[in-house]
Design a protein around this motif. Structure first.
Motif, PDB file in Angstrom:
ATOM      1  N   ARG A  28       0.849  -1.268  -0.017  1.00  0.00           N
ATOM      2  CA  ARG A  28       0.060   0.048  -0.051  1.00  0.00           C
ATOM      3  C   ARG A  28       0.924   1.158   0.196  1.00  0.00           C
ATOM      4  NH1 ARG A  28      -5.210   1.500   1.790  1.00  0.00           N
ATOM      5  NH2 ARG A  28      -5.535  -0.623   2.134  1.00  0.00           N
ATOM      6  N   LYS A  75       4.358   1.761  -0.733  1.00  0.00           N
ATOM      7  CA  LYS A  75       5.020   1.603  -2.177  1.00  0.00           C
ATOM      8  C   LYS A  75       4.222   2.118  -3.235  1.00  0.00           C
ATOM      9  CE  LYS A  75       8.094  -2.004  -0.609  1.00  0.00           C
ATOM     10  NZ  LYS A  75       8.323  -3.541  -0.548  1.00  0.00           N
ATOM     11  N   ASN A  76       2.926   1.467  -3.478  1.00  0.00           N
ATOM     12  CA  ASN A  76       1.921   1.888  -4.454  1.00  0.00           C
ATOM     13  C   ASN A  76       1.671   3.492  -4.285  1.00  0.00           C
ATOM     14  OD1 ASN A  76       2.138  -0.548  -5.471  1.00  0.00           O
ATOM     15  ND2 ASN A  76       0.048  -1.125  -4.327  1.00  0.00           N
ATOM     16  N   MET A  77       1.443   3.907  -3.128  1.00  0.00           N
ATOM     17  CA  MET A  77       1.025   5.615  -2.939  1.00  0.00           C
ATOM     18  C   MET A  77       2.209   6.285  -3.028  1.00  0.00           C
ATOM     19  SD  MET A  77      -1.557   5.142   0.255  1.00  0.00           S
ATOM     20  CE  MET A  77      -2.260   6.741  -0.158  1.00  0.00           C
ATOM     21  N   GLU A  93       4.565   5.563  -5.335  1.00  0.00           N
ATOM     22  CA  GLU A  93       4.835   5.648  -6.917  1.00  0.00           C
ATOM     23  C   GLU A  93       3.622   6.646  -7.538  1.00  0.00           C
ATOM     24  OE1 GLU A  93       4.442   1.956  -8.231  1.00  0.00           O
ATOM     25  OE2 GLU A  93       6.342   1.050  -7.512  1.00  0.00           O
ATOM     26  N   ASP A  94       2.653   6.993  -6.707  1.00  0.00           N
ATOM     27  CA  ASP A  94       1.531   7.810  -7.461  1.00  0.00           C
ATOM     28  C   ASP A  94       1.966   9.265  -6.630  1.00  0.00           C
ATOM     29  OD1 ASP A  94       0.322   5.821  -8.639  1.00  0.00           O
ATOM     30  OD2 ASP A  94      -0.835   5.320  -6.936  1.00  0.00           O
ATOM     31  N   ASP A  95       3.290   9.374  -6.269  1.00  0.00           N
ATOM     32  CA  ASP A  95       3.587  10.707  -5.706  1.00  0.00           C
ATOM     33  C   ASP A  95       2.677  11.333  -4.746  1.00  0.00           C
ATOM     34  OD1 ASP A  95       5.643  11.142  -7.535  1.00  0.00           O
ATOM     35  OD2 ASP A  95       4.549  11.456  -9.242  1.00  0.00           O
ATOM     36  N   ILE A  96       2.284  10.447  -3.857  1.00  0.00           N
ATOM     37  CA  ILE A  96       1.414  10.945  -2.618  1.00  0.00           C
ATOM     38  C   ILE A  96       2.282  11.123  -1.490  1.00  0.00           C
ATOM     39  CG2 ILE A  96      -0.310  10.194  -0.976  1.00  0.00           C
ATOM     40  CD1 ILE A  96      -1.651   8.529  -3.203  1.00  0.00           C
ATOM     41  N   ILE A 124      -0.343   9.456   3.030  1.00  0.00           N
ATOM     42  CA  ILE A 124      -0.154   7.901   3.077  1.00  0.00           C
ATOM     43  C   ILE A 124      -0.365   7.723   4.721  1.00  0.00           C
ATOM     44  CG2 ILE A 124       1.389   5.920   2.830  1.00  0.00           C
ATOM     45  CD1 ILE A 124       2.786   7.712   0.727  1.00  0.00           C
ATOM     46  N   SER A 176      -4.167   7.611   5.466  1.00  0.00           N
ATOM     47  CA  SER A 176      -4.703   6.360   4.799  1.00  0.00           C
ATOM     48  C   SER A 176      -4.644   5.352   5.742  1.00  0.00           C
ATOM     49  CB  SER A 176      -4.296   6.358   3.308  1.00  0.00           C
ATOM     50  OG  SER A 176      -2.771   5.665   3.358  1.00  0.00           O
TER      51      SER A 176
END
Length: 820
Positions: free
Chosen positions: A364, A366-368, A370-373, A378, A381
């Motif tokens: 979760r 790592k994916n966020m 990558e989405d520049d969050i 994060i 979330s």
């Protein structure tokens, strides 16, 4: 004049046409020649074509012949022509290449038809050419690239036809063809119909052949398209010139519904997944890196070489071990859950760093990223409740719930983990291997993990005292205060006979014996019996502060039921190539004698006392029809619970605890006796009840003939009297290195052990080969009046303090419950 010039022009045109023809012919020949010699990419040699090496999965088998799982880059298994159903072969030829038996690799009529009708009436690639394409790994690219690839495929197809029979070509094709992530007809038939390729019916064969046109005809995801494609294949079996089916047969078959028996290939579903993915995989990678395939001259490839790996794991014993875990772990988990309800929040407050690390390691997070969050967003979330699946002790091992991702981290960390393994102490063969509570959810293998071993280390110290100092079960060990450390500290505990001290796991006794023997001697002995883990060079080793993997502890115990012989664990019996040729045999036993048979039997009797009246006495509730011996182990505040025990034929050990050592059952449990021992009992009871397994033939430990007249062992009542003699059973927990030295562990040079002032006892070689009843200190009733090596507590003081000097202030610690 004009008429005379016309022939010149006509002649020039003819010459030009001939030049173009021969130039084109030469160009085509040149292109084919260049392609053949690898100008457009490597081409397989004639030797490689004669001995084609497909990427075959390596298969792992149990000792009783069951497939455990595979290692593969492509999940492929190879079978022979006579193991393939004729229904598959007929369906394939009718659909892909009805002229298969007539052409020599290139079907000119099919190629012409494909060109004239732009592929609407079927492709121009016969089966042999499709095989060539698979062998070359081609099939994608622009028109120009595919044109060059077609030339290469034609060349290889012709070579294949020259070197192989039609049956061999179709077998090669079906062993290489892809069905989604499954490669080869055997894997496809097992995945979609749970049967071997030889047993496929006509309609099942039609489904699989239909899928070769594309994954849009996969029957699970696209059942309607798959059904239509299946019926098209059946029609082709009627229309083909071979006429494999009649119209009436086809009509009946097409009327049948689409029926599959799909079972997805899942590594977690195989036998002993922790074992296959950790220890075995590592060992096989090492083996492949040091062994070459004589056909290729290259190292064997575990995932492509088609090896057959035969292990020592027994499928039934593996099943019983896993059932024991399922039977006991939910019970002990309830105890921890009850404790966490009252102090769980307080426990986690001081450990935000652990939660933070777990969040950042999650998919979760790592994916966020990558989405520049941003990190703060994060973190927020992780506080939002979401629907998710979490592990649960139910039939499915999971439950749907609504939980914040942060809470799910804490939830899964609070689940108690375990390890369990059993081995033959004589041959070293590992019979079962359980590395955790559920491989689907938790991939870490705890059998290979290092954890504090608690009192399971004590039998090694006792064995050394028996061997080096001539101790017997009746040797009295003094109770009372024991001093240790540079800043003199003390703790108290009961004493008693050697048998009594081990039965009740008295810490004072093991510390006194370690002081007597010397820490360096204890470490030397531990390493000689198979413990390669780093051992703390402090007196804390006497109480199990060392972190040691389960398998190393099992090896150290093999000498007790094996008459003094220490046996190295082994879990591979042999490795074969894809044709069944044995590449290496591992059945040779790696064993050496470290203590004599009499001393080994003495230890067996001492460890039987643990089960008869001591910390492991609850084992008598499991109705195991064989004599048992073993040792419980618990670390401070029940962080780790252990039990390692054996019968005359089988040795097994188990550990229980949480991955994070701060999560523990602080109270309300008797330690290893309750945390770990029940699994051992459940397992052994099932093993001895299964008459198909070779256990139960030897129910009693074999006493050496030299000890038959020894008064300590000759009379069972006498031994029971000896084992019952002892003081109070109150001791400390296992402690750690800092409890036994004032210097921080990381600052202490590990190569310089901390020793007591008392010099290590020299090995008593004179008594090793004669019965203990020759010891003049032993009375006729078997009791020892004077210990062979008296521990003088004054000599345990630091070097700066001499006998007679004024002692520094002694810190007296409150006694903790006895370490079980």
């Amino acid at each position: 004049m004009k008429n005379k010039k016309q022939p010149k022009t006509s002649n020039k045109a003819v010459v030009l046409l001939w030049r173009l023809f021969f130039g084109g012919l030469i160009a085509v020949v040149l292109i084919f020649a260049l392609a053949n010699f690898g100008a457009f990419g490597k081409m397989p040699s004639l030797t490689e074509l004669e001995n084609p090496e497909a990427d075959l999965a390596s298969e792992v088998y149990t000792s009783d012949g069951k497939l455990m799982g595979k290692y593969y880059s492509e999940n492929r298994s190879e079978i022979k022509y006579n193991e393939i159903s004729p229904n598959i072969i007929h369906a394939l030829i009718a659909t892909e290449d009805q002229n298969f038996y007539d052409h020599s690799g290139i079907d000119a009529r099919a190629v012409a038809r494909a060109i004239l009708k732009f592929g609407t009436a079927g492709g121009g690639s016969p089966i042999t050419q499709q095989l060539a394409k698979m062998m070359l790994g081609q099939g994608r690219g622009n028109v120009l690239k595919r044109g060059v690839e077609k030339i290469k495929e034609w060349i290889i197809a012709v070579k294949l036809e020259r070197n192989f029979t039609k049956e061999e070509i179709i077998t090669l094709y079906l062993n290489r063809a892809p069905w989604g992530n499954n490669y080869g007809i055997r894997n496809a038939s097992k995945t979609y119909f749970q049967k071997e390729a030889i047993d496929l019916s006509i309609e099942e064969a039609a489904v699989l052949v239909g899928m070769l046109k594309g994954f849009i005809y996969e029957p699970i995801r696209h059942p309607v398209a798959a059904l239509n494609r299946r019926n098209t294949v059946i029609d082709r079996m009627v229309d083909t010139k071979q006429q494999y089916l009649t119209e009436s047969q086809a009509t009946k078959l097409k009327a049948k519904p689409l029926i599959t028996n799909f079972k997805k290939v899942d590594d977690a579903l195989g036998i002993a997944p922790y074992f296959r993915t950790s220890a075995l995989a590592d060992r096989m990678k090492e083996w492949c890196n040091t062994h070459k395939n004589p056909k290729t001259g290259e190292n064997y490839d575990l995932k492509r070489g088609g090896l057959k790996i035969y292990t020592t794991i027994n499928s039934k014993m593996q099943q019983y071990a896993e059932e024991a875990v399922i039977q006991h772990m939910p019970v002990i988990q309830k105890k921890l859950n009850g404790l966490l309800r009252s102090n769980g929040d307080r426990m986690w407050k001081a450990r935000e760093n652990i939660i933070e690390h777990a969040m950042k390691s999650s998919e979760r997070w790592k994916n966020m990223v990558e989405d520049d969050i941003k990190p703060e967003a994060i973190r927020k979330s992780f506080l939002v409740p979401v629907r998710m699946k979490v592990f649960a002790w139910n039939a499915k091992r999971e439950v749907d719930t609504v939980m914040t991702p942060r809470d799910s981290i804490k939830y899964h960390k609070q689940l108690m983990q375990t390890s369990f393994a059993a081995m033959d102490p004589k041959t070293g063969e590992v019979k079962c291997w359980v590395g955790g509570i559920d491989f689907k959810w938790f991939k870490f293998d705890h059998v290979t993990a290092s954890r504090q071993v608690g009192s399971t280390i004590k039998p090694l110290i006792y064995a050394l005292a028996v061997q080096d100092a001539g101790y017997t079960p009746s040797t009295m060990i003094e109770g009372g205060p024991v001093q240790y450390g540079k800043e003199v500290r003390t703790f108290s505990g009961g004493g008693g006979t050697l048998a009594n001290c081990l039965a009740y796991s008295k810490n004072t006794a093991s510390v006194r014996m370690t002081n007597m023997l010397g820490v360096s001697r204890v470490i030397e002995f531990a390493k000689s019996v198979g413990i390669s883990a780093k051992l703390p060079p402090y007196a804390s080793i006497a109480l199990g502060a060392a972190e040691i993997p389960l398998l190393q502890m099992l090896q150290s115990y093999t000498m007790f039921p094996n008459k003094g012989f220490n046996t190295e664990p082994t879990f591979i019996s042999r490795i074969e190539d894809k044709n069944g040729n044995v590449l290496e045999d591992f059945t040779q036993i790696n064993s050496r004698q470290l203590i004599n048979e009499q001393d080994a039997f003495t230890m067996v009797k001492l460890m039987q006392g643990v089960v008869q009246i001591g910390t492991g006495r609850s084992l008598n509730n499991y109705d195991i029809p064989a004599q048992k011996a073993g040792k419980t182990g618990t670390t401070n505040d029940n962080t780790d619970g252990w039990f390692i025990g054996y019968t005359p034929e089988l040795l097994a050990g188990t550990w229980v605890g949480c991955d994070d050592p701060f999560i523990r059952i602080y109270a309300g449990t008797s330690g290893g006796n309750e945390m770990a021992l029940p699994k051992w009992g459940y397992f052994m009871k099932k093993v001895y009840a299964d008459k198909t397994l070779p256990y139960g033939r030897m129910s009693e430990f074999e006493e050496p003939a030299e000890m038959a007249n020894n008064p300590i062992y000759a009379d069972a009542n006498n031994f029971n009297d000896i084992i019952s003699q002892g003081g109070e059973n109150i001791d400390h927990g296992n402690g750690d290195a800092t409890d036994f030295t004032d210097e921080p562990l990381e600052d202490k040079p590990t190569e310089v052990p901390v020793e007591s002032d008392l010099a290590p006892v020299k090995p008593d070689t004179s008594s090793r080969n004669k019965p203990k009843d020759n010891n003049p200190a032993v009375k006729p009733d078997g009791k020892t009046t004077v210990p062979p090596a008296k521990v003088d507590d004054k000599k345990v003081l630091p070097p700066a303090v001499k006998p007679g000097d004024k002692k520094p202030a002694v810190k007296t610690e409150k006694p903790k419950p006895n370490e079980y």
